[in-house]
Enzyme design. Structure first.
Site, short mmCIF file in Angstrom:
data_model
loop_
_atom_site.label_atom_id
_atom_site.label_comp_id
_atom_site.label_asym_id
_atom_site.label_seq_id
_atom_site.Cartn_x
_atom_site.Cartn_y
_atom_site.Cartn_z
N GLY B 13 -65.78 53.45 -81.41
CA GLY B 13 -67.04 52.84 -81.83
C GLY B 13 -66.74 51.81 -82.92
O GLY B 13 -65.62 51.32 -83.05
N THR B 14 -67.74 51.50 -83.73
CA THR B 14 -67.58 50.50 -84.79
C THR B 14 -66.42 50.85 -85.71
O THR B 14 -65.61 49.98 -86.06
CB THR B 14 -68.87 50.42 -85.65
OG1 THR B 14 -69.99 50.51 -84.78
CG2 THR B 14 -68.93 49.14 -86.44
N GLY B 136 -68.88 57.29 -96.77
CA GLY B 136 -67.85 56.39 -96.24
C GLY B 136 -66.96 55.65 -97.22
O GLY B 136 -65.77 55.95 -97.33
N ILE B 138 -66.91 55.51 -100.53
CA ILE B 138 -66.66 56.09 -101.85
C ILE B 138 -65.55 57.13 -101.75
O ILE B 138 -65.65 58.03 -100.93
CB ILE B 138 -67.95 56.78 -102.38
CG1 ILE B 138 -69.12 55.82 -102.42
CG2 ILE B 138 -67.70 57.38 -103.76
CD1 ILE B 138 -70.45 56.46 -102.81
N LYS B 207 -72.71 66.92 -95.27
CA LYS B 207 -71.84 66.31 -96.28
C LYS B 207 -71.82 67.16 -97.55
O LYS B 207 -70.77 67.37 -98.15
CB LYS B 207 -72.34 64.90 -96.60
CG LYS B 207 -72.21 63.94 -95.41
CD LYS B 207 -72.99 62.66 -95.66
CE LYS B 207 -72.87 61.69 -94.49
NZ LYS B 207 -73.86 60.59 -94.60
#
Lengths: 440, 440
Positions: B13-14, B136, B138, B207
């Site tokens: 993906g990206t 992401g 950090i 998270k």
């Protein structure tokens, strides 16, 4: 369980004592993190008798840190002596030459001799770690060295000196003069008896030199940093900044420019809404931006526990065997720093002039700016709130402050224009010039 | 120079495409950081033909990520498939069983199976790294795992979901309704077609579960997290928060309390001056406080380049041989998480009630609060700005919102009081309850 890592601590000030205390209090947790016990086996300091609030029994005392650095019962040397030369430098060199990893909080030493010491560490295949040297409680060294290899960094900047930020905060929030705020900082233990090193910007410059090297993969070059302190900042500057939507912070900034790497430490106007403008008191903050990152880290810049915590993180890295090259890449691969002189700096400027109050002065000054192709965003002429000063202006025995805000222009244009203004005899004293950073 | 580290990327993906792109663009810098070249030798994804903007020639294609995970020409597997089960889980398990280190961005997988996978990685003595799984851009995983061993942490909290923060920011700044802001987020690609996972707080909870484990040395327990989403937040709540000096953020919070570890994800009122209140749009932020640290990290929470940069930092750690235990200490040393139920939570509360407009109602509600020993900091009764609504109130066909702000009290007291108020028939619909965090 692997054998204990035997640590020698050279320098027992607040940080050194705190290191010993935390290593004791968190023994079990640190053993779990390290995979082996960490044990302080030797210490060294100037005064043996002093009570430091820690138990030094069963720890070998060295009057001379150099014998500690060579002690066969020490695996790792923590250098907390301070200073770029003398015992501090000799202790680190001796430890490395003896194949012992070194953890240090000594930014002056690193700014002056970091490359040579790192090369020695690499030659001996041991660590030279210095998380505590910059922004004590913020893991900025680890972040720059290990967390951002996927990003080409363009800029690192920050509030790197807690003393200066404390003084500016008190001036802004309580209306103190620079002298009053400095005296308060000294009373609270935030500033030294001789505060020059902090308020002159030199401490921040040492730290910036280290960050620049890590961020850009360049050789440390502290001499290439343009440095201005905060001594000239007046309550009038802070009040005017407030009116214009800015705060004044002492920033260290390193950026890639077309002319090379620009490194500078100076009072800076940042928009009130910017993350760095929110950072008050002795707190530090660092911003990093690059091709794949734009992060801000905020935390305590000094203090025994926070700085000791950084020292301990470095010790645990060594204990784990997870140590890295001091500057992330081999010293020989660091590039020579191509210095961009301050004259090539581009940005907005705040200029405060003590203008002679006679017809045509403002126009003449504006003309000098126009000659250098400086375009003005705003012109502000304010009477001082002080009554006596206001009367003096009425009586034409006192000048009126004129504040100019420029659009982005070059430092050299500003300097030329101000030289001309000065030569024209339109102003008294020196112009006050504060650079504006809108990017923060 | 050591041999190249051969990387297989499962999921294109990206983020996956960005990883391949950055590894190519920054080849020299990454080789210098790693001490060896990093080379993508295999990839896997669902659609082979799709143009991803990267050159996949000379890279082996696997239709099945499991064969990639077992490919002898792959030293390290990057898992970017996503999802807690199925191919993602099997890929990671296969790679670890084959003795290959794994780098993953998969928070759902870690929240569900992180401990078992970490135990497997430890058994095989290889890395399981997941910097990209939380916030992401950090470096929060590295910070918690490696930078703070000297500090006993008491609290970790943050804005962990960019979609929610974007929606709340647009509602606050542009006066959009929740539905309008969500639609905008979907249009801009910040929210999925089915946004439940983000706006319901579940993504933030995954998270938080990971951060809790790292911060407190406890076993991951995502099921122990109290979760509320942002769906019920109205423009009226945001306007009232603004009047009272707060902003509303979806926070994930884990704290040590006397009752155990409290983990919660919910909309939260934070003082406007707090660092987390400054964080706008899709940006993430994490605060950590403990015995020797109090730091805030702010940066992009998602995005191809930022997340890819985190993946690459993990790959470089492996390449350097500087890898660490997945959770900082051996999995068997992680403590079972002693859960503090949400009912024991103590703090301030914002309570908005749709009150029946008749004499004595406010007094009766205040009495119910007093019975539970809840003390009120302020009571605010405001007519809606909407004209039709104001008319309806005049005609007594519509209720009037009553807002109560409590001093610190317990969740159970608030719930009991509101149950009583509801039973008394003084209000319509459900009370709106938002917890207040003054510590931020």
């Amino acid at each position: 369980m692997a054998a204990a890592l035997k640590v020698g601590v050279a320098g027992l000030g607040t940080v050194g004592a705190s290191v010993i205390k935390i290593l004791d209090e968190r023994r079990d947790a640190l053993t779990a993190s390290s995979g082996r016990p960490i044990q302080v086996t030797a210490v060294s300091a100037r005064e043996r008798g002093k009570d430091r609030g820690v138990d030094l029994n069963n720890i070998k005392w060295h009057d001379d840190p150099l014998t500690l650095a060579a002690d066969a019962n020490v695996d790792l040397v923590v250098e907390l002596i301070g200073g770029a030369e003398g015992k501090a430098r000799a202790t680190v060199e001796t430890a490395l030459k003896n194949g012992k990893p070194v953890v240090t909080a000594n930014k002056a030493l690193l700014a002056a001799h970091g490359l040579a010491l790192a090369a020695l560490a690499e030659e001996k295949n041991v660590s030279l770690a210095f998380e505590a040297a910059v922004a004590g409680g913020i893991p900025i060294i680890k972040t720059l060295r290990e967390a951002l290899p996927g990003s080409r960094l363009d800029r690192v900047s920050g509030i790197l000196n807690g003393t200066c930020n404390f003084i500016l905060t008190r001036m802004e929030e309580d209306g103190l003069s620079f002298g009053e705020a400095l005296a308060l900082a000294q009373k609270l233990g935030y500033a030294e008896a001789d505060p020059t090193f902090d308020i002159g910007g030199f401490d921040a410059a040492h730290k910036l030199a280290i960050l620049t090297s890590l961020a850009f993969g360049t050789q440390i070059d502290a001499d290439a940093i343009y440095v201005e302190g905060i001594q000239s900042i007046s309550p009038l500057d802070l009040a005017t900044a407030e009116e214009l939507g800015y705060r004044i912070k002492l920033l260290g900034v390193a950026t890639r420019t077309e002319a090379g790497i620009e490194q500078r430490v100076h009072p800076t106007m940042v928009p009130k809404s910017a993350p760095l403008a929110q950072v008050m008191g002795v707190t530090n903050a660092v911003q990093i931006s690059g091709s794949a990152s734009d992060i801000t880290l905020v935390g305590p810049g000094a203090g025994g526990a926070a700085t000791a915590s950084a020292v301990i993180a470095d010790i645990v890295d060594v204990a784990r065997g997870a140590s890295r090259l001091p500057f992330g890449v081999p010293v020989k691969e660091l590039q020579k720093l191509e210095r961009a002189a301050i004259q090539t700096h581009k940005g907005g400027y705040y200029i405060r002039l003590d203008v002679v109050d006679r017809p045509g002065t403002a126009a003449a000054i504006a003309t000098r700016m126009a000659e250098q192709e400086i375009s003005l965003e705003s012109i502000l002429q304010r009477k001082p709130r002080d009554k006596k000063l206001a009367e003096a202006i009425e009586n034409k025995t006192q000048t009126v402050p004129l504040v100019l805000i420029t659009h982005a222009t070059s430092e050299s244009a500003v300097r030329k224009a101000l030289d001309d203004v000065l030569a024209d005899g339109h102003i008294h004293g020196s112009p006050q010039v504060i650079r504006i950073e809108k990017e923060h």
